[in-house]
Design an enzyme around this catalytic site. Structure first.
Site, PDB file in Angstrom:
ATOM      1  N   THR A 183       0.855  -1.194   0.000  1.00 16.86           N
ATOM      2  CA  THR A 183       0.000   0.000   0.000  1.00 16.86           C
ATOM      3  C   THR A 183       0.884   1.234   0.000  1.00 16.86           C
ATOM      4  OG1 THR A 183      -1.746  -1.133   1.221  1.00 16.86           O
ATOM      5  CG2 THR A 183      -1.633   1.259   1.494  1.00 16.86           C
ATOM      6  N   GLY A 221     -11.088  -2.898   2.077  1.00 18.60           N
ATOM      7  CA  GLY A 221     -10.072  -2.886   3.122  1.00 18.60           C
ATOM      8  C   GLY A 221     -10.061  -1.580   3.897  1.00 18.60           C
ATOM      9  N   THR A 253      -0.341   1.379   6.632  1.00 14.36           N
ATOM     10  CA  THR A 253      -0.154   0.281   5.691  1.00 14.36           C
ATOM     11  C   THR A 253      -0.066  -1.001   6.520  1.00 14.36           C
ATOM     12  OG1 THR A 253       1.482  -0.805   4.275  1.00 14.36           O
ATOM     13  CG2 THR A 253       2.310   0.963   5.655  1.00 14.36           C
ATOM     14  N   HIS A 290      -1.924  -5.118   7.304  1.00  8.58           N
ATOM     15  CA  HIS A 290      -3.057  -6.021   7.134  1.00  8.58           C
ATOM     16  C   HIS A 290      -4.360  -5.266   7.410  1.00  8.58           C
ATOM     17  CE1 HIS A 290      -5.697  -9.507   8.422  1.00  8.58           C
ATOM     18  NE2 HIS A 290      -5.441  -9.695   7.145  1.00  8.58           N
ATOM     19  N   GLY A 291      -5.157  -5.071   6.353  1.00 14.55           N
ATOM     20  CA  GLY A 291      -6.314  -4.178   6.420  1.00 14.55           C
ATOM     21  C   GLY A 291      -7.327  -4.561   7.475  1.00 14.55           C
TER      22      GLY A 291
HETATM   23  N1  GLY Z   1      -3.835  -2.139   3.975  1.00 12.78           N
HETATM   24  C1  GLY Z   1      -4.263  -2.549   2.700  1.00 12.78           C
HETATM   25  C2  GLY Z   1      -5.322  -3.520   2.714  1.00 12.78           C
HETATM   26  O1  GLY Z   1      -5.339  -4.416   3.545  1.00 12.78           O
HETATM   27  O2  GLY Z   1      -6.198  -3.453   1.893  1.00 12.78           O
END
Ligand code: GLY
Length: 309
Positions: free
Chosen positions: A166, A196, A217, A219-220
């Site tokens: 990201t 996300g 940025t 894990h969404g």
């Molecule tokens: N941080 C980006 C996503 O998980 O979509």
């Protein structure tokens, strides 16, 4: 207070052969955005920096985005204006080169905060945003990772490595106005229609002239569970520095939901931080005549802003 722009190219584990590209891309985007910040508005600077990164195929945003389970690109993006708390976002949008610019149009031209999927595409058409073939956003690298992750023996954690790229930016301009921008292709092999953190205000970005701005940025789903951007700003409201607030927010995300990630953060005085709990995060910051950058924990290399490399 010196204007400042801080940019990231995503938290994660960057494969060795992609390290140089990632670091050079983030430095170039920071220089491009900082040129706009000179005498200009922080919103223009963050959108310029993120557009630059969306156009570089080595990042997980725009061209180079990871693919969903069907092998297609669906992207999320957000901008926020700290003067008024105006914000605009798009989620699961396809067939455009620069979702960050569409997010800005949502903020400027609609009364809504987020448009999704086909509705976002219709809005893009109405705004005259050029449509591009979906395939033009797909790189060989993204397709290789997608195919690898489809294999029955794929290790889901290993497959995400190198794909959390990201991109995002935060800035404070000479008038003290603060803005943030974040853009992503999301998570590798995500379900079709998955939204996300990046499209969600307070999660994938937040900016408030009174407190600061954060672009995350990582894990969404973990970022959303702790509303990471707003959580960090809450800690700053309680008196922590941008550095301390970022570390505490990231530590909470790790401890409560096992999520790794990173952030770039500024406060209204132009004090900035680039912090992460992942193995790496490509980042750069421009302030005064100096460009700072790094990739590994604790790294802060400096060079003159005029140095072309
Ligand atoms: N941080 C980006 C996503 O998980 O979509």
């Amino acid at each position: 207070m010196l204007p400042v722009l801080v940019v990231h190219g995503g938290a994660g584990h960057i494969p060795k052969e992609r390290v140089e590209m990632s670091c050079a891309g983030v430095r170039a985007a920071t220089r491009a955005g900082y040129a706009v910040l000179q005498g200009g508005w922080s919103m223009d600077a963050v959108v310029e920096a993120v557009t630059h990164l969306e156009n570089i195929p080595s990042f997980n945003a725009g061209c180079g985005s990871v693919l969903n389970v069907k092998g297609e690109v669906e992207m999320d993006a957000i901008v926020m204006d700290g003067r008024t708390l105006a914000s605009g976002a798009v989620s699961a949008v396809r067939n455009i080169a620069n979702p960050i610019q569409l997010a800005r149009l949502v903020m400027e031209k609609t009364s809504h905060l987020c448009l999704t999927a086909e509705g976002a595409s219709q809005f893009a058409r109405a705004m005259g945003v050029p449509e591009v073939p979906g395939e033009s956003l797909v790189t060989d690298y993204a397709r290789m990772r997608w195919e690898k992750n489809l294999a029955p023996d794929a290790n889901p954690v290993e497959c995400q490595m190198g794909k959390m790229g990201t991109v995002g930016a935060v800035a404070v301009d000479a008038d003290g106005n603060i803005a943030c921008a974040t853009s992503t292709g999301g998570m590798l092999n995500k379900m079709e229609g998955r939204v996300g953190d990046t499209a969600c205000i307070g999660c994938g970005g937040y900016a408030d002239n009174r407190v600061g701005a954060v672009s995350p940025t990582g894990h969404g789903e973990a970022i959303m569970k702790v509303t990471l951007a707003r959580l960090i700003l809450f800690h700053m409201e309680q008196g922590l520095s941008s550095h301390e607030g970022s570390d505490l927010g990231l530590a909470t995300m790790k401890e409560r939901v096992g999520g790794l990630g990173g952030v770039v953060t500024v406060d209204p005085q132009g004090r900035w931080a680039a912090r992460f709990t992942s193995a790496q995060m490509a980042w750069a910051a421009a302030q005064g005549d100096t460009l700072h950058y790094g990739l590994y924990p604790g790294e802060d290399i400096t060079q003159s802003i005029g140095d072309p490399n």
